[in-house]
Motif scaffolding. Structure first.
Motif, PDB file in Angstrom:
ATOM      1  N   ILE A  39     -17.532  -6.896  36.681  1.00 22.44           N
ATOM      2  CA  ILE A  39     -18.025  -8.140  36.397  1.00 22.44           C
ATOM      3  C   ILE A  39     -19.262  -8.318  35.639  1.00 22.44           C
ATOM      4  CG2 ILE A  39     -17.430 -10.575  36.964  1.00 22.44           C
ATOM      5  CD1 ILE A  39     -15.607  -9.287  39.369  1.00 22.44           C
ATOM      6  N   ASP A  40     -19.539  -8.779  34.361  1.00 23.01           N
ATOM      7  CA  ASP A  40     -20.620  -9.420  34.345  1.00 23.01           C
ATOM      8  C   ASP A  40     -20.642 -10.774  34.845  1.00 23.01           C
ATOM      9  OD1 ASP A  40     -20.894  -7.624  31.931  1.00 23.01           O
ATOM     10  OD2 ASP A  40     -19.810  -8.954  30.359  1.00 23.01           O
ATOM     11  N   ILE A  41     -22.555 -10.701  35.762  1.00 21.09           N
ATOM     12  CA  ILE A  41     -22.896 -11.718  36.084  1.00 21.09           C
ATOM     13  C   ILE A  41     -24.149 -12.495  35.479  1.00 21.09           C
ATOM     14  CG2 ILE A  41     -23.842 -12.226  38.263  1.00 21.09           C
ATOM     15  CD1 ILE A  41     -20.601 -11.406  38.548  1.00 21.09           C
ATOM     16  N   VAL A  42     -23.888 -13.617  34.938  1.00 25.26           N
ATOM     17  CA  VAL A  42     -25.262 -13.831  34.021  1.00 25.26           C
ATOM     18  C   VAL A  42     -25.817 -15.424  35.949  1.00 25.26           C
ATOM     19  CG1 VAL A  42     -26.252 -15.991  32.889  1.00 25.26           C
ATOM     20  CG2 VAL A  42     -23.614 -14.177  32.273  1.00 25.26           C
ATOM     21  N   CYS A  43     -26.638 -15.162  36.080  1.00 26.54           N
ATOM     22  CA  CYS A  43     -27.339 -16.218  37.155  1.00 26.54           C
ATOM     23  C   CYS A  43     -28.401 -16.496  36.886  1.00 26.54           C
ATOM     24  CB  CYS A  43     -27.434 -15.153  38.547  1.00 26.54           C
ATOM     25  SG  CYS A  43     -28.453 -15.819  39.865  1.00 26.54           S
ATOM     26  N   PRO A  44     -28.213 -17.660  36.041  1.00 23.86           N
ATOM     27  CA  PRO A  44     -29.474 -18.166  35.605  1.00 23.86           C
ATOM     28  C   PRO A  44     -30.838 -18.609  36.705  1.00 23.86           C
ATOM     29  CG  PRO A  44     -27.892 -19.677  35.319  1.00 23.86           C
ATOM     30  CD  PRO A  44     -27.490 -17.913  35.925  1.00 23.86           C
ATOM     31  N   ASN A  45     -31.968 -18.582  36.426  1.00 17.86           N
ATOM     32  CA  ASN A  45     -32.753 -19.780  37.680  1.00 17.86           C
ATOM     33  C   ASN A  45     -32.738 -21.556  37.294  1.00 17.86           C
ATOM     34  OD1 ASN A  45     -35.181 -20.039  38.974  1.00 17.86           O
ATOM     35  ND2 ASN A  45     -36.316 -18.504  38.875  1.00 17.86           N
ATOM     36  N   LEU A  46     -32.609 -21.908  37.789  1.00 22.85           N
ATOM     37  CA  LEU A  46     -32.223 -23.544  37.189  1.00 22.85           C
ATOM     38  C   LEU A  46     -33.808 -24.313  37.787  1.00 22.85           C
ATOM     39  CD1 LEU A  46     -28.482 -24.255  38.015  1.00 22.85           C
ATOM     40  CD2 LEU A  46     -30.068 -23.498  35.691  1.00 22.85           C
ATOM     41  N   LEU A  47     -34.495 -23.558  38.448  1.00 21.91           N
ATOM     42  CA  LEU A  47     -35.472 -24.325  39.138  1.00 21.91           C
ATOM     43  C   LEU A  47     -36.921 -23.697  38.011  1.00 21.91           C
ATOM     44  CD1 LEU A  47     -35.495 -23.351  43.380  1.00 21.91           C
ATOM     45  CD2 LEU A  47     -34.673 -25.599  41.798  1.00 21.91           C
ATOM     46  N   HIS A  48     -36.767 -22.428  37.135  1.00 27.98           N
ATOM     47  CA  HIS A  48     -38.237 -22.207  36.310  1.00 27.98           C
ATOM     48  C   HIS A  48     -39.139 -22.052  37.048  1.00 27.98           C
ATOM     49  CE1 HIS A  48     -34.929 -24.306  32.897  1.00 27.98           C
ATOM     50  NE2 HIS A  48     -35.227 -25.168  34.176  1.00 27.98           N
ATOM     51  N   LYS A  49     -39.229 -21.289  37.761  1.00 25.01           N
ATOM     52  CA  LYS A  49     -40.542 -20.706  38.490  1.00 25.01           C
ATOM     53  C   LYS A  49     -39.600 -19.488  39.000  1.00 25.01           C
ATOM     54  CE  LYS A  49     -39.974 -21.993  43.662  1.00 25.01           C
ATOM     55  NZ  LYS A  49     -40.743 -22.206  44.597  1.00 25.01           N
TER      56      LYS A  49
END
Length: 66
Positions: A34-44
């Protein structure tokens, strides 16, 4: 990076950011094809530790516009 599998998941972190648990889950799910996208929403770059929960919640609430 997307590998053109037939399935993708957006893995969204909690207030702690992309910590070791999120990285582990991304790795496990990736092994299932499975392709996984885990964006960092905290921008740190550094995530909060679980023992920093109170501080993480305070930061989160200070940035909410609700």
């Amino acid at each position: 990076m997307m590998k053109n599998h037939n399935m993708a998941i957006v893995l969204v972190h909690k207030i702690y950011g992309v910590n070791e648990h999120m990285k582990y889950m991304k790795e496990i799910l990736s092994k299932l094809g499975i392709d996984i996208v885990c964006p960092n929403l905290l921008h740190k770059k550094i995530s909060y530790l679980y023992r920093e929960e109170e501080f993480a919640y305070a930061k989160f609430h200070s940035k909410c516009w609700i």
